[in-house]
Design an enzyme around this catalytic site. Sequence first.
Site, short mmCIF file in Angstrom:
data_model
loop_
_atom_site.label_atom_id
_atom_site.label_comp_id
_atom_site.label_asym_id
_atom_site.label_seq_id
_atom_site.Cartn_x
_atom_site.Cartn_y
_atom_site.Cartn_z
N ASP A 145 4.91 12.59 -21.27
CA ASP A 145 4.23 11.29 -21.32
C ASP A 145 2.76 11.39 -20.93
OD1 ASP A 145 4.45 8.20 -21.36
OD2 ASP A 145 3.60 8.65 -19.40
N ALA A 173 3.78 6.37 -23.54
CA ALA A 173 4.08 7.28 -24.66
C ALA A 173 5.59 7.50 -24.77
CB ALA A 173 3.36 8.61 -24.45
N ASP A 174 6.25 7.69 -23.64
CA ASP A 174 7.70 7.89 -23.67
C ASP A 174 8.42 6.65 -24.20
OD1 ASP A 174 7.95 10.46 -22.75
OD2 ASP A 174 8.32 9.91 -20.66
N PHE A 175 8.04 5.49 -23.68
CA PHE A 175 8.78 4.27 -24.05
C PHE A 175 8.59 3.95 -25.53
CE2 PHE A 175 9.22 -0.40 -24.36
CZ PHE A 175 10.56 -0.48 -24.01
N ALA A 178 10.57 6.30 -27.64
CA ALA A 178 11.99 5.97 -27.59
C ALA A 178 12.33 4.86 -28.59
CB ALA A 178 12.39 5.55 -26.17
#
Lengths: 414, 412
Positions: A145, A173-175, A178
């Site tokens: 992230d 970035a991760d969310f 996802a």
Amino acid sequence: MNRRPALHGIRVLDFTRAMAGPYGTQVLADFGADVVRIESVPQVDGVISDRGSGVTKINGESPMFMTYNRNKRSLCLDLRAPATRAVLDRLIGSADVLVQNFRPGVAERMGIGWEHAHELNERLIYVSINGFGTKGPWRDRQGIDVVIQAMSGVMSVTGEQDGDPVLCGAPVADFSTAMVQAQGVLLALLERSVSGVGQHVEVPMLAVAFSSLAHHLGPYFATGTDPVRRGSGHSQFAPFQAFRTADGYGIGGVTRERQWAPFCRVIGMPELIDDPRFAHNADRVAHREEIVALVAPRFPARTSAAWEEAFAEAGVPFGAVNSFSQALESEHADANDMITSVDHPLAGPFRMVAPPLRLSATPARVRRAAPLLGEHSRDVLADAGFGADEIDGLVADGVVVDGAPLPAAAGEGS
Amino acid sequence: MTTTGGALRTVLDGIKVLDFTRDMVGPYATMVLGDFGADVIKVESAPRGDPHRTGGTHFLGGESVMFLNWNREKRSLCLDLRAPETRALLHRLIADVDVLVENFRPQVPERMGIDWPTASAVNPRLVHVSITGFGSDGPWSHRPGTDVTLQAMSGVMSVNAEPDRLPLLIGVPFASFTTAQVAVQSVLFGLLQRQATGVGQRFEVPMLGVMIASLGTRLGPYFATGENPVPTGSRHHQVAPMQVFRTADGLGFVGVSHDKFERFCNAIGRPELLEDPRFATNPDRVEHAEELAAVLAPVFLERTTQQWVRLFEDAAVAFSPVNTFSEILESDHVRESGFLTTVEHPKAGTIRQVAPLVRIPGEQAAIRRPPPLLGEHNEEVLREFGFSATEIGALADRHVLHTGTAPDRRER
């Protein structure tokens, strides 16, 4: 009408770790897919365990891990054991979706690469999440992230104008990755319903972060000029930023021409409405500092909540800068059932955010907490057609780890 | 058999979307549907259409670059939404589409006759998506939800600040962008389920719910302890060292996950840190993060950012320059990886955009249609829905239909 969950009967083999992968497969699980986390004891190089992440623990369990792994089952194997390949092949043979976020090459070494999986099961939808795509000089780099935030330009526009770039406090970035990953699976399932064949879907985190640059992209591509950081201010609208109030901070302002007059009236400065310096948005953006200097002193006169009410009535966007407790414990979050709780066998009742997506006929359900390591090893193998003797043999040989809790300790969520 | 490369691009072929959304969050979502083959009909309100056509500070050919950025792959139908005959017109469209998406404030859909009870009575197969700021219940449900108010109210901004300074806005419209992705999910869920059941359903996507879900790594610890997280600037709250450092010629972000500290210390030539009890485990390093940063700060000044990039690449430790837009968007990597694309617009010329996010490895996405001019497809769309030339002519005469000239960006 009794309708099944949208992803009823869809089997997902989840090899993902950390956050971007697990949060995406959790969305599938929330809507009824049978998501099986494939984990390894002992650990394999390139396949880290994410069960212990972070410094906060509840009875030894990581709240970070538990936040993204509800509604899943856990199958724990020795991924180094030669016998494991045959087990994985059989699982792949009857799965609908496989999701992995290893660095390039690791999946192939483990015997779960796209080519191999597609040969075993042509209906399989195979999802690769990676940091930087499959081409270009950075393709082998690890995408986490914070690195994606830094490299994508997201950090370059976050921070005070005179300060350093700042890491976004939420894992943006991760969310985002996802959520896009879940889309990818749904798109491929829809397409498979027509063609009967699965496909390889790739989600590069860097591309997702680019897409989130959003309103900065148009001006950048049009002018080639790098945008600057503006603290809490907006590059395209003014006044539109955080203000200090009587009891904290609030943020909001004018994004539409028709909001300017009500904004001025709410703050008690009707004389600004016809000030030619501030006539249109482009003028106000050009005179940003003057306008902020004029209006900011008005805000300490009332509390954030009082401003929220006054602006809401006038149709001008404004919100208090809430702490977690103010947001998550608010009457409003409660009224919309945005927070839920599930019982975990070791951690006890564990609070989490309810699925944000609301379906009228077949809503998402939080059925179970994050699984213990290997909690469902036996169940998963039995579902895949392994006999009881075969499973006992695999457990005795240490190929499969049976982590099911004693019946008295087992707990299942509402 | 191998799959054909273009499969994903046409997943939604034949799916008709009636798109009432404006601003960013809704249009971004319907663009994704268009990217994957859906026929997105953007219903705009006469005379000016989507407020974002005239919003912001940069314009190309009279069109706002914000509007251009998230309205490709759509057709525009511009109507007087207040005219009495519009309701019946919309019902004729609704009867023949698969998906309806709206992001009006509460009660507006009812007034227009496009709310779920009314629309699903017209078309029981309809997938109906409402994007809201705060959800349909609770004391805040009537408030306008914008990206920044949602960043503020959800708690996201509370952790986005340098310690002891004004909270910061995340520099990208995170609330709008992620809500758009969840809205796309909702359409896909609805279509998948309709295959099985033959009937549509209603979806609600509240931005506040999405933002709260995005608190991600911060949520578990909060729910476990009840303690509000504190902003830590550019430093991560659960892992150390993971933060920005000044290098000899700029800024770099280093991220050392809990199992990489030994590699990191050896790579920077400071193996003695491994013996320091303050830095023995990740929890120790998080507890002593400021002391650790003080030890490391002078080390990072010893080399340039690019020297650190090479050194850490060899050591397999995460390190990256903090790129500006031009540094990243014009980089070799981005050029080779196909993340960007261009589209031809009749007024704005060649515009650069980000390519669709969900990809098939090796395949370059092609954009089929530029962002529409206001009302560009009025006649074409209505004809396809069975309106006769006479009917269309009459609607135009009564100014129910509106064909835009270049919108006046100096509107009041």
